[in-house]
Motif scaffolding. Sequence first.
Motif, mmCIF file in Angstrom:
data_model
loop_
_atom_site.group_PDB
_atom_site.id
_atom_site.type_symbol
_atom_site.label_atom_id
_atom_site.label_comp_id
_atom_site.label_asym_id
_atom_site.label_seq_id
_atom_site.Cartn_x
_atom_site.Cartn_y
_atom_site.Cartn_z
ATOM 1 N N VAL A 135 26.067 21.599 13.620
ATOM 2 C CA VAL A 135 26.126 21.888 15.061
ATOM 3 C C VAL A 135 26.668 20.656 15.769
ATOM 4 C CG1 VAL A 135 23.760 21.126 15.567
ATOM 5 C CG2 VAL A 135 24.860 22.837 17.033
ATOM 6 N N ARG A 136 27.468 20.899 16.774
ATOM 7 C CA ARG A 136 27.951 19.855 17.676
ATOM 8 C C ARG A 136 27.651 20.343 19.089
ATOM 9 N NH1 ARG A 136 28.389 18.176 13.248
ATOM 10 N NH2 ARG A 136 30.153 17.086 12.269
ATOM 11 N N ALA A 137 27.253 19.431 19.961
ATOM 12 C CA ALA A 137 26.906 19.829 21.324
ATOM 13 C C ALA A 137 28.048 20.587 21.987
ATOM 14 C CB ALA A 137 26.532 18.593 22.147
ATOM 15 N N HIS A 138 29.287 20.117 21.802
ATOM 16 C CA HIS A 138 30.400 20.743 22.516
ATOM 17 C C HIS A 138 30.748 22.130 22.001
ATOM 18 C CE1 HIS A 138 32.750 18.660 19.248
ATOM 19 N NE2 HIS A 138 33.414 19.803 19.287
ATOM 20 N N TRP A 139 30.160 22.558 20.879
ATOM 21 C CA TRP A 139 30.398 23.932 20.424
ATOM 22 C C TRP A 139 29.759 24.953 21.370
ATOM 23 C CZ3 TRP A 139 29.213 23.226 14.478
ATOM 24 C CH2 TRP A 139 30.254 22.466 13.907
ATOM 25 N N PHE A 140 28.847 24.494 22.232
ATOM 26 C CA PHE A 140 28.263 25.384 23.236
ATOM 27 C C PHE A 140 29.145 25.489 24.485
ATOM 28 C CE2 PHE A 140 24.390 24.099 20.886
ATOM 29 C CZ PHE A 140 23.867 25.350 20.609
ATOM 30 N N ALA A 141 30.246 24.741 24.515
ATOM 31 C CA ALA A 141 31.076 24.710 25.717
ATOM 32 C C ALA A 141 31.671 26.074 26.028
ATOM 33 C CB ALA A 141 32.190 23.671 25.563
ATOM 34 N N LEU A 142 32.249 26.743 25.039
ATOM 35 C CA LEU A 142 32.911 28.017 25.315
ATOM 36 C C LEU A 142 31.929 29.108 25.730
ATOM 37 C CD1 LEU A 142 35.788 28.171 22.661
ATOM 38 C CD2 LEU A 142 35.796 27.261 24.991
ATOM 39 N N HIS A 157 23.768 18.498 29.746
ATOM 40 C CA HIS A 157 22.940 17.595 28.959
ATOM 41 C C HIS A 157 22.090 18.414 27.988
ATOM 42 C CE1 HIS A 157 23.869 14.205 31.664
ATOM 43 N NE2 HIS A 157 23.782 15.111 32.634
ATOM 44 N N LEU A 158 22.271 18.147 26.698
ATOM 45 C CA LEU A 158 21.477 18.771 25.637
ATOM 46 C C LEU A 158 20.869 17.677 24.760
ATOM 47 C CD1 LEU A 158 23.818 21.631 24.330
ATOM 48 C CD2 LEU A 158 21.891 21.855 25.890
ATOM 49 N N GLU A 159 19.906 18.062 23.919
ATOM 50 C CA GLU A 159 19.335 17.086 22.991
ATOM 51 C C GLU A 159 20.379 16.578 22.011
ATOM 52 O OE1 GLU A 159 16.939 20.150 21.905
ATOM 53 O OE2 GLU A 159 15.885 20.051 23.798
ATOM 54 N N GLU A 160 21.325 17.455 21.618
ATOM 55 C CA GLU A 160 22.350 17.063 20.663
ATOM 56 C C GLU A 160 23.403 16.130 21.262
ATOM 57 O OE1 GLU A 160 21.163 20.072 20.755
ATOM 58 O OE2 GLU A 160 20.468 20.435 18.697
ATOM 59 N N GLY A 161 23.466 16.084 22.581
ATOM 60 C CA GLY A 161 24.458 15.243 23.236
ATOM 61 C C GLY A 161 24.935 15.863 24.539
ATOM 62 N N ASP A 162 25.822 15.158 25.188
ATOM 63 C CA ASP A 162 26.366 15.609 26.467
ATOM 64 C C ASP A 162 27.802 16.080 26.286
ATOM 65 O OD1 ASP A 162 23.989 14.668 27.506
ATOM 66 O OD2 ASP A 162 24.854 12.793 28.236
#
Length: 229
Positions: A135-142, A157-162
Amino acid sequence: MLLGFTKRELGKSNNTSRLRRMSPRRSYDQYCSAARALDVVGDRWTLLIVRELLAGPRRYTDLHADLPGVSTDVLASRLKDMERDGLTTRRRLPPPGAAFVYELTVQGRELLPVLQALGEWGQPELGERRPTDAVRAHWFALPLLRALEGEGLVEVHLEEGDFHLFVGVQEGPVYGDGPAPREPDARLAMDTGTCTAVARGELGLPDAVRAGRIAVTGDGTVAKALREA
């Protein structure tokens, strides 16, 4: 350096990879627009490379880091194929960077709604995260981009990163890793469980805000729309 790639990037089987990159594109040989599209983007990893390049120009090493599971041979081959097919371009950064970066062409960027539709169709397949899932935080972007309305720069802001989103943009990057490059119109803070529920289509953003699961700050139209929904 060979065709812009280092030996490390090409991997151990660079002779085989070079032959594959120089070979003609395979085709389904069907007079159908869907088949023609799959001739170009149907190979494994191609659309995920597009997903990464929607963040703007990326170096080979950055792409490899954010595509866990892809081999150096396959990534190099796909990038050459995508350049040949007009989806990407490759250019060298000016000093002191002096590295090659890859970026989407206008044609490549037109795959954004394709990825959005594919992601929406795949929501029921997401299920629970498996132990082997990267998982990468930016995979939630779309998924978040699909759920947001209006225009503006949004920092998440997520636990995995911003990461940050350019909501409603017509040109340039769609999202980016890390904090927003300037003062955002809205900041969203949530836990991964909430973001996952939104990505699965189980929870709407306004509902999550009303339930206190997403903290919204900022004075832009996106922030105001979420607080007033």
